[in-house]
Scaffold this motif. Sequence first.
Motif, PDB file in Angstrom:
ATOM      1  N   PRO A 274     -15.242 105.073   7.927  1.00  0.00           N
ATOM      2  CA  PRO A 274     -15.607 105.637   9.230  1.00  0.00           C
ATOM      3  C   PRO A 274     -16.212 104.586  10.158  1.00  0.00           C
ATOM      4  O   PRO A 274     -17.054 103.789   9.749  1.00  0.00           O
ATOM      5  N   ALA A 283      -7.182 109.965  11.774  1.00  0.00           N
ATOM      6  CA  ALA A 283      -7.733 110.848  10.748  1.00  0.00           C
ATOM      7  C   ALA A 283      -8.474 109.993   9.721  1.00  0.00           C
ATOM      8  O   ALA A 283      -8.273 108.775   9.647  1.00  0.00           O
ATOM      9  N   THR A 284      -9.330 110.627   8.919  1.00  0.00           N
ATOM     10  CA  THR A 284     -10.120 109.868   7.954  1.00  0.00           C
ATOM     11  C   THR A 284      -9.818 110.294   6.521  1.00  0.00           C
ATOM     12  O   THR A 284      -9.570 111.469   6.238  1.00  0.00           O
ATOM     13  N   ASP A 286     -11.995 110.308   4.179  1.00  0.00           N
ATOM     14  CA  ASP A 286     -13.129 111.120   3.731  1.00  0.00           C
ATOM     15  C   ASP A 286     -12.903 112.602   4.010  1.00  0.00           C
ATOM     16  O   ASP A 286     -13.312 113.458   3.215  1.00  0.00           O
ATOM     17  N   ASP A 287     -12.281 112.911   5.121  1.00  0.00           N
ATOM     18  CA  ASP A 287     -11.982 114.310   5.441  1.00  0.00           C
ATOM     19  C   ASP A 287     -11.046 114.903   4.387  1.00  0.00           C
ATOM     20  O   ASP A 287     -11.244 116.021   3.901  1.00  0.00           O
ATOM     21  N   LEU A 288     -10.023 114.151   4.027  1.00  0.00           N
ATOM     22  CA  LEU A 288      -9.075 114.623   3.017  1.00  0.00           C
ATOM     23  C   LEU A 288      -9.766 114.797   1.663  1.00  0.00           C
ATOM     24  O   LEU A 288      -9.540 115.795   0.951  1.00  0.00           O
ATOM     25  N   THR A 290     -12.947 115.433   1.082  1.00  0.00           N
ATOM     26  CA  THR A 290     -13.847 116.592   1.137  1.00  0.00           C
ATOM     27  C   THR A 290     -13.080 117.895   0.938  1.00  0.00           C
ATOM     28  O   THR A 290     -13.526 118.783   0.196  1.00  0.00           O
ATOM     29  N   GLN A 291     -11.934 118.017   1.587  1.00  0.00           N
ATOM     30  CA  GLN A 291     -11.142 119.244   1.450  1.00  0.00           C
ATOM     31  C   GLN A 291     -10.701 119.459  -0.002  1.00  0.00           C
ATOM     32  O   GLN A 291     -10.767 120.568  -0.533  1.00  0.00           O
ATOM     33  N   GLY A 383      -5.325 120.043   0.734  1.00  0.00           N
ATOM     34  CA  GLY A 383      -5.965 119.370   1.864  1.00  0.00           C
ATOM     35  C   GLY A 383      -4.926 118.762   2.786  1.00  0.00           C
ATOM     36  O   GLY A 383      -3.812 118.438   2.341  1.00  0.00           O
ATOM     37  N   ILE A 385      -4.636 116.235   6.607  1.00  0.00           N
ATOM     38  CA  ILE A 385      -5.176 115.568   7.787  1.00  0.00           C
ATOM     39  C   ILE A 385      -4.012 115.162   8.693  1.00  0.00           C
ATOM     40  O   ILE A 385      -2.895 114.961   8.226  1.00  0.00           O
TER      41      ILE A 385
END
Length: 572
Positions: A274, A283-284, A286-288, A290-291, A383, A385
């Motif tokens: 990030p 997109a990141t 980390d987002d993927l 987390t999901q 997940g 993104i």
Amino acid sequence: MRVEPKGEQRTTELSVPNAKTARVDQLPNSEPSWFDQHSRTEQQPRRQPQQSERSQRPEPQRPEQTKRVDQLQAQAPARQEPPRSEQPRPVPPPRKEPRELPVTGYDEEPEDRLATDEPGGSRKPLVVVLSLLVVAALAGATVYAVNEFGGATAVETKPPAAPAVVQPLVKAVTAGGPAPSPAGVKQALAGPAGNSALGTLTGSVVDPASGAALWQQGDTTAATPASSLKILTAAAALLSLEKTDQLSTKVVQGAEPGTVVIVGGGDPTISGVPGRSVYPGAATLDDLVTQVKQKGQVTKVQFDLSRYAGEALGPQWESADIAGGSVAPIVPFMLDGGRVDQANVNGVRTGSPGQAAADAFAQRVGAPAASAGAAPQGAPVLGEIKSAPVEQLVDNMMQISDNVLTEAIAREIAIKTGNEPSFAGGVKAVRDVLTKNGFDLTGASFVDGSGLSASNKIPAKLLTDVLTAAAKPALDDPRTAKLRPLLSALPVAGGSGTLAGRYGGTAAQGKGWVRAKTGTLTGVNALAGVVVDVDGRVLVFSFMSASNRNPETEVRPALDVMAAALRGCGCS
């Protein structure tokens, strides 16, 4: 009440009937008021003052014998009331008197009590004084407000100043300005185009408002465009893809419990760290992560790169370009375009971007190193993104001249048009889209979408044709509306992207007025874009140079001078 007579006159105490009492102000005028008399000790019984009264005042001296008011009244002639005047009588100032003057036979008289400092005494004078103070304060505030906000100075209104004379320094871009002539442009470019540092120079200049060719030099001869070839890939993307389309990366349930599969969706811009990305709106990872972690424990990670076909490196690409930061193998799942240092545009890239990205995902979900695998058909999605929209991706690839992102977009064009998502399929898709939209690709031969291959050859006229369609002042050409974002994607001279550090010295007059795509390979330099001349007319140009002279100090500055000469052209 007690009244002391004057002189040696003796007094006796008489009982005054309740019905015949007299107020102090009804005493005869001939007798001095008992207010002016001195008190002496009284022998008669009297009302005992309260403890608080004893502590507040001394005991008055009472006379030995007192005479009641009705006795005095009987001895004195009747008091003559003065005639009433129509004017209100002034209120006499209060006099200091003994606090309690008891008279035998009197009841409490709250209205006629003279003591004003006793508890329960009349508060009217105090209320009147306070009222006067409040009125005075309000009057003072009113005077202040009038003087400060509504006085004579505030009422005065000065006449408005005359309107300022506006002399704009930047003229609006318009097709109504003086049209440049071929002779004028030829004269303006004669000196700059003759610079020997440019070696073999081809190019053309066009007025998009009229479509007239203003300057031509080998414009139909194919030459190496280097990264200026990205103009063709960007144009094909804007003509064939929806500007709001996004590239999706998913993680699905694997065939075994605890196993997940990353399905590459063609987005090379995913941010691994990030705040350290060269791709706006990326997109990141980390987002993927987390999901997926919210869906349960992960014990095994696989990655599916089947979206693309063919070789990962383009024809005539050199492996040294990977370490040099120009490119990475083209796969549908990677982080930061394969960069090792995510924020360094020209930094070293990895030779296995898919594996590196999958390993980073596995580490963050607490699983062992990832391995290649295939996603089961219809597997549940754990997940997802999405990239920035296609229009923003095109803008970014043009600004920083990103080869990996350009090749990914070429493959998306191939998928959209039914071609194979490979180097060959991407090239075919770009050519098909441009040809379908009326552009003449005669003499054009290229093997990738980014221009990284030295074997790419296109004529300068093809570049000016595409830019002319984007720069037409009217939108009567259906291609113009779709291609207009191509102009804003071009770097600004001395301001942004690959032109940020250029346009100094003799080319300074072009700073801010030239927008162009650069192209650089060994022995090759190109510049193609638009410029606004001093008459507010937009001109389109493309210049390609083949020269062995120093590109940093000679060739590129010479190309910049050519574009700047068009800026200074009042060439009608």
